[in-house]
Design a protein around this motif. Structure first.
Motif, short mmCIF file in Angstrom:
data_model
loop_
_atom_site.label_atom_id
_atom_site.label_comp_id
_atom_site.label_asym_id
_atom_site.label_seq_id
_atom_site.Cartn_x
_atom_site.Cartn_y
_atom_site.Cartn_z
N THR A 57 35.95 -12.81 5.63
CA THR A 57 36.57 -13.98 6.24
C THR A 57 37.93 -14.23 5.60
O THR A 57 38.02 -14.34 4.38
CB THR A 57 35.69 -15.23 6.07
N LEU A 58 38.97 -14.26 6.41
CA LEU A 58 40.32 -14.56 5.95
C LEU A 58 40.82 -15.81 6.68
O LEU A 58 40.74 -15.88 7.91
CB LEU A 58 41.26 -13.39 6.23
N THR A 59 41.30 -16.79 5.93
CA THR A 59 41.83 -18.01 6.53
C THR A 59 43.20 -18.32 5.92
O THR A 59 43.57 -17.79 4.88
CB THR A 59 40.89 -19.21 6.30
N TRP A 91 40.34 -15.91 1.07
CA TRP A 91 39.34 -15.02 1.65
C TRP A 91 38.01 -15.10 0.90
O TRP A 91 37.93 -15.54 -0.24
CB TRP A 91 39.85 -13.58 1.69
N SER A 92 36.97 -14.62 1.57
CA SER A 92 35.63 -14.62 1.00
C SER A 92 34.82 -13.52 1.69
O SER A 92 35.24 -12.95 2.69
CB SER A 92 34.94 -15.98 1.20
N TYR A 101 41.81 -6.29 -4.66
CA TYR A 101 42.19 -6.63 -3.28
C TYR A 101 43.63 -6.18 -3.01
O TYR A 101 44.44 -6.03 -3.92
CB TYR A 101 42.09 -8.13 -3.03
N THR A 129 41.07 -14.92 -5.16
CA THR A 129 40.75 -14.83 -3.73
C THR A 129 41.69 -15.68 -2.90
O THR A 129 41.35 -16.12 -1.80
CB THR A 129 39.29 -15.25 -3.47
N VAL A 169 43.55 -8.76 4.57
CA VAL A 169 43.13 -8.59 3.18
C VAL A 169 42.16 -7.42 3.14
O VAL A 169 41.29 -7.29 4.01
CB VAL A 169 42.48 -9.87 2.61
N GLY A 200 39.42 -8.46 6.06
CA GLY A 200 39.48 -9.62 6.94
C GLY A 200 40.87 -9.69 7.52
O GLY A 200 41.84 -9.25 6.89
#
Length: 208
Positions: A57-59, A91-92, A101, A129, A169, A200
Motif C-alpha cells: 500500500t502506497l499513499t 507505505w506499508s 526500499y 516507511t 515504492v 506499491g
C-alpha cells in the motif's frame, strides 16, 4: 503502399516496440496506450516488476491514485515555474524478505521512446516507511533523466496528451544496490529489478 513500421530499442534490458508492432503486441498482451497519442504511437515497455512481488500500500498526503498531480509539485524547469516540491509518501505491507526500499517516479508517456525518469531514491532503510523532501540517512538520491540529482516534477510538453506519472515504492531483498548516485536511471532500475519482492504504486496525471 504503406509499410508497417517495426522498430526495436533496448531500455534497461527490455524490448521496446514502436508503431504497428507495438499495437499488435499491445493487443496480444492486453496492454493499452493512452487515448490520443499525439501522433507518436504508443509504446509498450516491460513493467519491470515480477508477478511474484507482494502488492504493498502506497499513499500520499499530496495526491490520490488516479488524481491530478498537485500544482506545487510540478517542475521549475522546461518551461514550468512551479515549486518542484517532492511528493510526501508513506507505505506499508512489505514482505518479510525486505531489506531496503527504493522509490521512483516515471512518465511512460514522454515522447522519448523510453519514457522519462523523474525521481529515484534507493537504499532506503527498512526502518523508514516515509519519504518527502529529504531522504533518510543512508539513502541514495539518484540522477533523473534531466541529469539532475533528486526530484524533478512534471512539465509535459505544452499541447501534448495527458501524461501519467507512476510513483512506485519497491521492497528489495538486499540492503543496498551498491550504486553511485550518478548511475543512469535505466541502469539503476535494471539493477533493482532483480531484487524486487514487493511494490506499491500511485499514478497521477498532468497536462498543459
Amino acid at each position: 503502399m504503406k509499410r508497417s513500421v517495426r522498430t526495436f530499442a533496448t531500455v534497461a534490458g527490455a524490448a521496446v516496440l514502436v508503431g504497428s508492432a507495438a499495437t499488435a503486441a499491445a493487443a496480444r498482451d492486453g496492454h493499452h496506450g493512452p487515448v490520443g497519442d499525439g501522433g507518436y504511437g504508443f509504446t509498450v515497455i516491460r513493467k519491470g516488476v515480477p508477478d511474484s512481488a507482494t502488492r504493498m500500500t502506497l499513499t500520499s498526503l499530496d495526491v490520490r491514485d488516479g488524481g491530478a498531480f498537485p500544482a506545487g509539485s510540478w517542475a521549475n524547469a522546461f518551461g514550468c515555474s512551479a515549486g518542484n516540491r517532492p511528493l510526501r509518501l508513506s507505505w506499508s505491507g512489505a514482505p518479510a524478505a525486505t531489506r531496503s526500499y527504493a522509490v521512483t517516479m516515471y512518465d511512460p508517456d514522454a515522447p522519448s521512446g523510453s519514457g522519462f525518469w523523474h525521481w529515484l531514491v534507493w537504499d532506503i532503510p527498512t526502518g523508514d516507511t516515509t519519504l518527502g523532501a529529504k531522504p533518510p540517512a543512508g539513502a541514495v538520491s539518484g540522477t533523473n533523466d534531466a541529469g539532475g540529482t533528486g526530484y524533478l516534477g512534471p512539465c509535459p510538453p505544452a499541447g501534448d496528451i495527458g501524461h501519467r506519472y507512476q510513483v512506485t515504492v519497491y521492497a528489495l531483498n538486499v540492503a543496498g544496490l551498491d550504486l553511485p548516485a550518478d548511475t543512469p536511471p535505466a541502469v539503476a532500475t535494471f539493477t533493482m529489478s532483480g531484487h524486487i519482492v514487493g511494490y506499491g504504486r500511485i499514478t497521477a496525471t498532468a497536462q498543459r
